[in-house]
Scaffold this motif. Structure first.
Motif, PDB file in Angstrom:
ATOM      1  N   PHE A 456      64.348  37.012 -32.365  1.00 43.25           N
ATOM      2  CA  PHE A 456      62.775  38.636 -32.608  1.00 43.25           C
ATOM      3  C   PHE A 456      62.247  39.776 -31.939  1.00 43.25           C
ATOM      4  N   PHE A 457      61.848  38.868 -30.622  1.00 46.15           N
ATOM      5  CA  PHE A 457      61.601  39.459 -29.736  1.00 46.15           C
ATOM      6  C   PHE A 457      62.565  39.899 -28.620  1.00 46.15           C
ATOM      7  N   GLY A 502      54.020  53.692 -29.338  1.00 48.45           N
ATOM      8  CA  GLY A 502      54.457  53.226 -30.818  1.00 48.45           C
ATOM      9  C   GLY A 502      53.845  52.111 -31.873  1.00 48.45           C
ATOM     10  N   LYS A 503      54.404  52.646 -32.901  1.00 50.53           N
ATOM     11  CA  LYS A 503      53.900  50.811 -33.191  1.00 50.53           C
ATOM     12  C   LYS A 503      55.218  50.052 -33.017  1.00 50.53           C
ATOM     13  N   SER A 504      54.408  48.919 -32.347  1.00 51.70           N
ATOM     14  CA  SER A 504      55.396  48.050 -31.512  1.00 51.70           C
ATOM     15  C   SER A 504      55.935  46.944 -32.274  1.00 51.70           C
ATOM     16  N   TYR A 505      57.037  47.662 -33.168  1.00 57.58           N
ATOM     17  CA  TYR A 505      57.118  46.263 -34.445  1.00 57.58           C
ATOM     18  C   TYR A 505      56.716  44.484 -33.887  1.00 57.58           C
ATOM     19  N   GLY A 506      56.342  44.191 -34.659  1.00 54.78           N
ATOM     20  CA  GLY A 506      56.018  42.630 -34.477  1.00 54.78           C
ATOM     21  C   GLY A 506      54.499  41.565 -33.817  1.00 54.78           C
ATOM     22  N   ILE A 507      53.645  43.188 -32.941  1.00 53.44           N
ATOM     23  CA  ILE A 507      53.434  43.038 -32.764  1.00 53.44           C
ATOM     24  C   ILE A 507      51.563  43.666 -33.377  1.00 53.44           C
ATOM     25  N   LYS A 530      61.575  42.882 -42.356  1.00 47.89           N
ATOM     26  CA  LYS A 530      62.552  42.794 -40.857  1.00 47.89           C
ATOM     27  C   LYS A 530      63.505  41.805 -42.092  1.00 47.89           C
ATOM     28  N   LYS A 533      64.874  43.980 -45.268  1.00 48.37           N
ATOM     29  CA  LYS A 533      65.867  45.153 -44.582  1.00 48.37           C
ATOM     30  C   LYS A 533      67.540  43.957 -44.917  1.00 48.37           C
ATOM     31  N   LYS A 534      67.032  42.436 -44.593  1.00 45.49           N
ATOM     32  CA  LYS A 534      68.747  41.899 -43.900  1.00 45.49           C
ATOM     33  C   LYS A 534      69.334  41.683 -45.355  1.00 45.49           C
TER      34      LYS A 534
ATOM     35  N   PRO B  54      57.759  43.462 -26.508  1.00 48.45           N
ATOM     36  CA  PRO B  54      58.836  43.116 -26.993  1.00 48.45           C
ATOM     37  C   PRO B  54      59.055  44.651 -28.782  1.00 48.45           C
ATOM     38  N   ASN B  55      60.039  45.599 -28.671  1.00 44.46           N
ATOM     39  CA  ASN B  55      60.318  46.512 -28.668  1.00 44.46           C
ATOM     40  C   ASN B  55      59.287  47.727 -28.985  1.00 44.46           C
ATOM     41  N   SER B  56      59.047  47.449 -28.262  1.00 40.98           N
ATOM     42  CA  SER B  56      58.575  48.995 -28.082  1.00 40.98           C
ATOM     43  C   SER B  56      59.630  49.995 -27.073  1.00 40.98           C
ATOM     44  N   ILE B 163      58.942  58.528 -28.598  1.00 40.06           N
ATOM     45  CA  ILE B 163      58.721  57.352 -29.845  1.00 40.06           C
ATOM     46  C   ILE B 163      59.180  57.353 -31.350  1.00 40.06           C
ATOM     47  N   GLN B 167      61.526  55.325 -32.794  1.00 46.93           N
ATOM     48  CA  GLN B 167      61.754  53.891 -33.804  1.00 46.93           C
ATOM     49  C   GLN B 167      62.518  54.585 -35.134  1.00 46.93           C
ATOM     50  N   TYR B 177      72.256  46.094 -40.945  1.00 45.88           N
ATOM     51  CA  TYR B 177      73.253  44.995 -41.210  1.00 45.88           C
ATOM     52  C   TYR B 177      71.606  44.578 -42.702  1.00 45.88           C
TER      53      TYR B 177
END
Lengths: 534, 177
Positions: A456-457, A502-507, A530, A533-534, B54-56, B163, B167, B177
């Motif tokens: 995920f990360f 930003g809105k770091s996803y999952g944190i 998440k 979305k799949k 992560p994800n940044s 950003i 995003q 997907y």
């Protein structure tokens, strides 16, 4: 609240108003009429009058009203200030005397009829003789107060400092362990240990004390609803009683502030969709007036808030239909009651065809779910057809320091808020199956999807024979988060992440561990976003 | 001393105002030599443990613990789209404050703290520079060296916009997907 406490609050407040009125009058006496000062004084008098009336001090209220009238005349230039200023200053003393009487005996209700007549007389023929009201010199000091007003930011700063102290303490403990291993001096390390233990106790006391200072009773939020319930019920031709239980349960002010909106949505739902009209209730043999109970109770480190109504309950068939229509579930899915109810928290879900102007359309419970999750809490619903619906919100006592489960994956340690965690288990890789390209596990008669935290990360992770699964969420929304290892439970201090990410996803934020490393806090909600979305 | 032609006291005094005559710079290396005003620099620290978020955005290196505060660290090479380079012993984090924002900039090495005359900075000739001139206030020449003046305010303001864009595009990718 006890009556004596109310009196105390009233007196505190009244003394404040009286002091302001006195200061203004003295200024007016010295510098002559000034519109701004007069208007401010009128404001103080007005609030003071209202409070006095509310407390049942009828005569005092009428007297303050007279003072207000007199000052208004001055403000309108009907009477010149210097002709009545003595009278006005005197009236402050009359009020002071009355407050003193109330302070001495809370059952007293000072009778000021004569003084009222005196003021009326003054208004008709100004600067005609009036008697000086003599007061006990002690009463100039006003009532002593046990409370002070503090800017909330100061408490916030203090809590931050305590948070840092907690981190440093953990660090010292780690050093102590090393010293015990490396330095061969038993009595010295024993003394160090004892000292650290004492310090730890003091820090815990400090932390608890500051957390307590930030707490407010939930009645602060609860008390905002009776009026709304009454008005909405009237508008819809319903009869609804709103009852409180455990409203003196305390919560951190920041949590209290964030709680208003979710409660509003749930209560609105209960009024609009839950409670039936009077005729419908009578037909069903129910009491003609519906009932909504708001209750709060503390359970260890959490506060449980319940909103219970005795309305028609949730229509399971309808929810299922709607969910199928919206493509949230398939018609062949066999769902139990719990799973169906959890659907109402999905985005854009509403069963009411016609939106009322209060409940709006389509938003509501998903917002509730989101807001509560932001507070590291969670909400579940339960319902019995024709008996009513209940919502249970579980919240941590504080937003700043929360218990968390520490999990290691791909060499990094992450914190998962305990409020979201159901349980954790150790499983073999062989137990994991693949359905529809998704990894799943059979757990307690249910099939749960697995999310590997390292994937995920986007972290690399070695294949292991055994992994740990942390089960989060409820009912149909349960997910197993796969990690390499568990590192136990810890109290963590939450610090927000800079917006540069930003809105770091999952944190959800960051925390600093005892050894000075930064540990990221996982935002559980991200997993479902998440997934959908799949 | 030359008196100004006006002979007015305020015109004479204007010559003595310090900030006009000199600029204090911190210069650092990321391929070329760059400079920022020292007033924007809090401190310069060695690179320690950086926790990856992560994800940044890719140019966000992660976060570090700066005396109990969580400090974001930006990789300046990646941010300016220069060729990447591994961290070395000389790598430093320059802790800067712009507006009310404190952020760390990861650079190859810190070179000097220098004083230069106010007229030192000239408009940058676009064709000679590898980087986007949007983030540059100008170029200064010091003997044989060329120092590129970085506009931190602009760089960090752009940040937010990019950003958002990044995003959005990652969200769009997610829907495939």
């Amino acid at each position: 609240m006890e009556y004596t406490e109310l009196i105390k609050d009233y007196l505190d407040d009244a003394t404040g108003h009286l002091n302001r009125i006195d200061t203004s009058l003295l200024l007016l006496e010295k510098n002559g009429a000034n519109k701004d000062i007069i208007i401010n004084t009128l404001g103080s008098l007005h609030t003071f009058k209202g409070n006095s009336g509310m407390m049942g001090f009828e005569s005092l209220k009428l007297y303050i009203h007279q003072v207000e009238e007199l000052l208004k005349k001055v403000s309108d230039n009907e009477i010149s200030l210097d002709r009545v200023i003595d009278g006005l200053l005197n009236s402050a003393n009359v009020i002071r005397g009355a407050l003193h009487e109330i302070e001495k005996d809370s059952a007293a209700n000072p009778d000021l009829t004569e003084n009222i007549l005196g003021l009326q007389h003054l208004m008709e023929c100004p600067d005609n003789g009036h008697e000086r009201q003599m007061v006990d010199p002690l009463s100039y000091l006003g009532t002593k107060t046990d409370t002070i007003k503090v800017d909330f930011k100061k408490l916030d700063d203090l809590l931050n400092l305590v948070g840092e102290l907690v981190i440093f303490k953990t660090r010292l403990n780690q050093i102590e362990t090393r010293i015990r291993g490396e330095v061969n001096n038993k009595s010295l390390s024993k003394e160090l240990n004892a000292g650290l233990e004492l310090m730890g106790k003091t820090i815990s006391g400090l932390q608890e004390g500051i957390m307590k200072a930030r707490m407010l009773p939930v009645s602060h939020v609860f008390s905002k609803f009776p009026r709304m319930v009454r008005d909405l019920a009237k508008m819809q031709g319903k009869e609804i009683q709103l009852l409180f239980e455990g409203e003196d349960t305390e919560l951190d002010k920041t949590v209290i502030d964030e709680l208003e909106e979710p409660l509003l949505h749930i209560i609105r739902n209960a009024i609009d969709h839950g409670i039936e009209s009077i005729s419908e209730r009578i037909k069903k043999g129910k009491n003609r007036s519906g009932r909504i109970i708001l209750s709060a109770a503390q359970e260890s480190n959490y506060v449980i808030i319940k909103i219970i109504d005795d309305g028609r309950g949730i229509n399971f068939e309808k929810i299922k239909e709607m969910a199928i229509e919206k493509g949230l579930i398939k018609s062949e899915d066999a769902l139990d009651k719990e799973s169906i109810i959890s659907l109402i928290f999905s985005a854009g879900f509403t069963t009411k065809q016609q939106a009322t102007d209060i409940s709006g359309r389509g938003i509501g419970l998903d917002v509730v779910n989101k807001n509560i999750s932001k507070l590291n809490g969670h909400v579940i619903a339960d319902s019995i057809t024709e008996k009513g619906t209940s919502f249970t919100i579980k919240l941590p006592l504080s937003l700043a320091i929360i218990p968390a489960l520490m999990a290691e994956t791909g060499g990094e340690v992450y914190a998962i808020p305990m409020s979201a965690v159901n349980e954790s288990v150790k499983v073999k890789e062989d137990d994991i199956h693949i359905i529809n390209n998704h990894e799943v596990i059979r757990f307690r008669e249910k099939v749960l999807p697995i999310v590997r935290l390292s994937e995920f990360f986007g972290l690399g992770s070695k294949k292991r024979k055994k992994i740990y699964l942390i089960i989060v969420g409820r009912a149909e929304k349960r997910i197993a988060i796969a990690v390499d290892r568990l590192r136990g439970q810890q109290e963590i201090v939450i610090k927000p992440l800079d917006e540069t990410f930003g809105k770091s996803y999952g944190i959800a934020g960051a925390s600093i561990s005892g050894d000075g490393r930064i540990i990221l806090i996982i935002d559980i909600l991200a997993f479902w976003n998440k997934k959908s979305k799949k | 001393m030359n008196l100004p032609p006006s002979g007015l006291a305020e015109d004479i005094l204007a010559d003595f105002k310090e900030p006009k005559s000199e600029l204090h710079l911190v210069t650092f290396n990321i391929g070329e030599e760059y400079g920022v005003p020292i007033s924007q620099v809090h401190e310069i620290i060695r690179v320690g443990n950086i926790t990856i978020v992560p994800n940044s955005p890719s140019y966000m290196e992660g976060v570090i613990n700066l005396r109990g505060k969580v400090l974001p660290v930006l990789n300046l090479r990646k941010r300016l789209k220069l060729s990447e380079r591994d961290m070395s012993k000389a790598s430093r984090i320059i802790v800067t404050e712009v507006g009310d924002k404190v952020i760390g900039l990861l650079v190859d090495a810190v070179s000097h703290v220098i004083k230069v005359p106010a007229g030192f900075v000239e408009t940058a000739p676009e064709e000679v520079l590898e980087v986007d001139t949007d983030y540059i206030t100008g170029v200064g020449k010091l003997k044989e060296r060329l120092i590129i003046m970085l506009d931190l305010e602009k760089l960090l303001r752009r940040e937010k916009i990019e950003i958002k864009a990044e995003q959005q595009s990652s969200r769009a990718a997610g829907e495939v997907y």
